[in-house]
Design a protein around this motif. Structure first.
Motif, PDB file in Angstrom:
ATOM      1  N   THR A 170      23.412   3.769  12.212  1.00 52.92           N
ATOM      2  CA  THR A 170      21.963   3.636  12.126  1.00 52.92           C
ATOM      3  C   THR A 170      21.469   4.173  10.799  1.00 52.92           C
ATOM      4  OG1 THR A 170      21.591   5.778  13.162  1.00 52.92           O
ATOM      5  CG2 THR A 170      21.641   3.870  14.616  1.00 52.92           C
ATOM      6  N   ALA A 186      19.965  -0.718  13.094  1.00 57.29           N
ATOM      7  CA  ALA A 186      21.239  -0.380  13.723  1.00 57.29           C
ATOM      8  C   ALA A 186      22.252  -1.481  13.427  1.00 57.29           C
ATOM      9  CB  ALA A 186      21.066  -0.232  15.229  1.00 57.29           C
ATOM     10  N   LYS A 223      22.125   6.443  19.076  1.00 54.37           N
ATOM     11  CA  LYS A 223      23.290   5.568  19.057  1.00 54.37           C
ATOM     12  C   LYS A 223      23.806   5.249  20.453  1.00 54.37           C
ATOM     13  CE  LYS A 223      24.975   6.831  14.494  1.00 54.37           C
ATOM     14  NZ  LYS A 223      26.126   7.267  13.699  1.00 54.37           N
TER      15      LYS A 223
END
Length: 96
Positions: A60, A83, A40
């Motif tokens: 995600t 994502a 992330k």
């Protein structure tokens, strides 16, 4: 590999579906296809640097590859990661 090259490799391509398009309009959230190894923090840095926007959150999920057949041969498509990036108020990305 330099950090800017890695950023270009983190964001592979946008996911253009009806649901992803509605999210970009309603929640200011954009969906990208990213490598399975990306985390992330890398995704946030890549989006902020490449598109010059402020990111609020990154979610995600891993997508399992579909089972495929060609004649007698059975196989499976590769797994991939999606994502969903939510941007701060006033920022947007021109995806199309």
């Amino acid at each position: 590999m330099s950090s800017i090259d890695r950023m270009y490799n983190v964001i592979k391509k946008p996911v253009i579906t009806e649901k992803a398009t509605n999210d970009s309009i309603e929640r200011n959230a954009y969906t990208f296809r990213v490598p399975v190894s990306a985390n992330k923090v890398e995704i946030r840095q890549a989006v902020e640097t490449l598109f010059e926007v402020k990111v609020n959150s990154v979610n995600t999920l891993r997508v399992s590859g579909k089972a495929r057949r060609r004649g007698y041969r059975a196989g499976k498509a590769n797994d991939w990661k999606k994502a969903m990036v939510t941007l701060a108020e006033g920022f947007s990305i021109e995806v199309i």
